[in-house]
Design an enzyme around this catalytic site. Structure first.
Site, PDB file in Angstrom:
ATOM      1  N   LYS A  31       0.834  -1.338   0.091  1.00  0.00           N
ATOM      2  CA  LYS A  31      -0.047  -0.064  -0.002  1.00  0.00           C
ATOM      3  C   LYS A  31       0.811   1.361   0.151  1.00  0.00           C
ATOM      4  O   LYS A  31       2.089   1.049   0.006  1.00  0.00           O
ATOM      5  CB  LYS A  31      -1.016   0.028   1.347  1.00  0.00           C
ATOM      6  CG  LYS A  31      -1.824  -1.299   1.125  1.00  0.00           C
ATOM      7  CD  LYS A  31      -2.968  -1.121   0.223  1.00  0.00           C
ATOM      8  CE  LYS A  31      -3.798  -2.271  -0.309  1.00  0.00           C
ATOM      9  NZ  LYS A  31      -4.448  -3.015   0.675  1.00  0.00           N
TER      10      LYS A  31
HETATM   11  C1  LIG Z   1      -5.575  -4.110   0.944  1.00  0.00           C
HETATM   12  C2  LIG Z   1      -7.041  -4.214   0.969  1.00  0.00           C
HETATM   13  C3  LIG Z   1      -7.677  -4.503   2.300  1.00  0.00           C
HETATM   14  C4  LIG Z   1      -7.220  -5.093   3.481  1.00  0.00           C
HETATM   15  O1  LIG Z   1      -6.136  -4.261   3.998  1.00  0.00           O
HETATM   16  P1  LIG Z   1      -5.021  -5.242   5.360  1.00  0.00           P
HETATM   17  O2  LIG Z   1      -4.373  -4.290   5.761  1.00  0.00           O
HETATM   18  O3  LIG Z   1      -4.382  -6.118   4.468  1.00  0.00           O
HETATM   19  O4  LIG Z   1      -6.341  -5.963   6.110  1.00  0.00           O
HETATM   20  C5  LIG Z   1      -9.073  -3.973   2.460  1.00  0.00           C
HETATM   21  N1  LIG Z   1      -9.706  -3.408   1.232  1.00  0.00           N
HETATM   22  C6  LIG Z   1      -9.053  -3.134  -0.022  1.00  0.00           C
HETATM   23  C7  LIG Z   1      -9.957  -2.484  -1.131  1.00  0.00           C
HETATM   24  C8  LIG Z   1      -7.651  -3.383   0.051  1.00  0.00           C
HETATM   25  O5  LIG Z   1      -7.290  -3.399  -1.343  1.00  0.00           O
END
Ligand SMILES: *Cc1c(COP(=O)(O)O)cnc(C)c1O
Length: 385
Positions: free
Chosen positions: A183
């Site tokens: 991210k």
């Molecule tokens: C990555 C992601 C999540 C989950 O994030 P985590 O921190 O891995 O739990 C939730 N929603 C979307 C749209 C994502 O891309």
């Protein structure tokens, strides 16, 4: 052609993150503590929210938000099928049901006309929009439709995203961010809940650490006491100081990293704009796209083999690509549980079949960007010749 494989995503970390983490390890305080409190304060300030609660994932953040709202078994929570597994699974954690609404063909975000239509027919306990790729949902318009229905924004892609001049992170009852390794701010695993209401913040904080009454983490400090009260069967969702130290360094360079991604997006737009077989990602002229993803769409009719052949050819040219996302209503669990067919959400299904995400991250060199552009243009040209 590239000799070495270009990964689809890489975190932008260097010696500053290494020293920050080393400092935490040397301090002897590894789990939630002063570093995490500092990270929360800095994050709240950045997005203009009253409260920020650090947790170990965005999934945990969304689960806590649904819990704080009091979503019950059998309730319906309106969300999009065009998202990662996490957005809908947390609804099922509560025994509630995801009520999918199809997406806008341009942005991949919830189609607000269809949301309005659904809200006229259905009783909904909460709404969970996703800011796909980092392009914001019009949250103000959604609030008008929602009235008193609480909104939990899945902002896993939306840091730093602006809707007009409004920063995503303080516009709804809850906003949930992800610091997963791929991210735009990465701590490996991690997440943040932001909100403006004191009681909501208290509930999330308590439930994030075993349902133990306030400031449970302080019990091992000089000012703490051994006594504590368990007020609910909470979860184990707290973020460690190791991760928060990483997050603090990442937060300081968030703007620099975003500028680099925006620069890469601009180069892609210029390079691909002239090819009629390629559709560029949509973005509102007045918004700030976070550029977590660059979602390209190919023309499955005009290009031999369509998206699948395109993705395969990119990989053969040593460029990592991905597809975001396989719509949830086509996944075995949701398909079988609710009896969905792919065509039940025709826009999500159709757009998914032409989508391919190409690398966009601040660690990419100009040469990496050139290689991606060259590969996309050559693979496209070869598929129509
Ligand atoms: C990555 C992601 C999540 C989950 O994030 P985590 O921190 O891995 O739990 C939730 N929603 C979307 C749209 C994502 O891309």
């Amino acid at each position: 052609m590239r000799e070495r494989f270009l990964p689809f995503a890489l975190p932008d970390t260097d010696e500053a993150e290494v020293s920050a983490v080393a400092e935490v390890i040397r301090s002897g305080w590894l789990t939630t503590g002063a570093k995490t409190r500092a990270f929360e304060a800095a994050f709240a300030k950045l997005v203009g929210a009253k409260h920020a609660i650090a947790v170990n994932s965005c999934t945990a953040a969304m689960h806590l938000a649904l819990e704080a709202i009091g979503v019950k078994a059998g309730d319906k929570v309106l969300t999009t099928p065009y998202t990662f597994a996490a957005t809908a699974e947390v609804i099922r954690y509560m025994g509630a049901h995801p009520l999918f609404v199809d997406v806008d063909p341009e942005t991949f975000n919830l189609d607000l006309a269809k949301v309005a239509d659904t809200l006229r027919r259905e009783k909904v306990a909460a709404i969970m929009p996703v800011h796909m790729a980092g392009e914001p949902v019009d949250i103000n318009a959604l609030h008008e439709l929602a009235g008193d229905i609480p909104i939990i924004e899945d902002a896993a892609h939306a840091l730093p995203t602006r809707l007009g001049d409004q920063m995503i992170g303080n516009l709804s009852r809850f906003t949930c961010f992800s610091f997963y390794a791929t991210k735009t701010l990465a701590t490996g695993e991690g997440g943040m809940i932001t909100c403006n209401n004191d009681a909501d913040a208290d509930r999330c904080r308590i439930m994030s650490l075993h349902g133990i009454s306030r400031d449970a983490w302080k019990r091992y400090t000089a000012e703490g006491s051994w006594a504590y009260e368990v007020v609910a069967p909470g979860f184990k969702y707290n973020l460690t100081d190791v991760a928060s130290a990483l997050g603090m360094v990442q937060l300081e360079k968030l703007d620099v990293m975003w500028r680099r991604r925006a620069e890469i997006a601009k180069r892609y737009d210029t390079a691909f704009g002239a090819r009629p077989e390629l559709q560029l990602p949509a973005r509102g002229a007045n918004n700030q796209h976070a550029w977590h993803l660059y979602m390209l769409r190919v023309d499955n009719e005009r290009m031999r083999g369509g998206r699948d052949a395109f993705a395969e050819a990119m990989k053969k040219r040593n460029i990592g690509v991905s597809v975001h996302f396989i719509p949830l209503h086509t996944q075995p669990y949701y398909r079988d549980m609710y009896g969905y067919k792919p065509e039940d959400f025709p826009v999500a299904y159709r757009e998914f079949r032409r989508e391919v995400s190409i690398p966009i991250y601040s660690k990419m060199t100009d040469r990496d960007v050139d290689d991606v552009i060259e590969a996309v243009l050559e693979v496209t040209a070869a598929s129509v010749s």
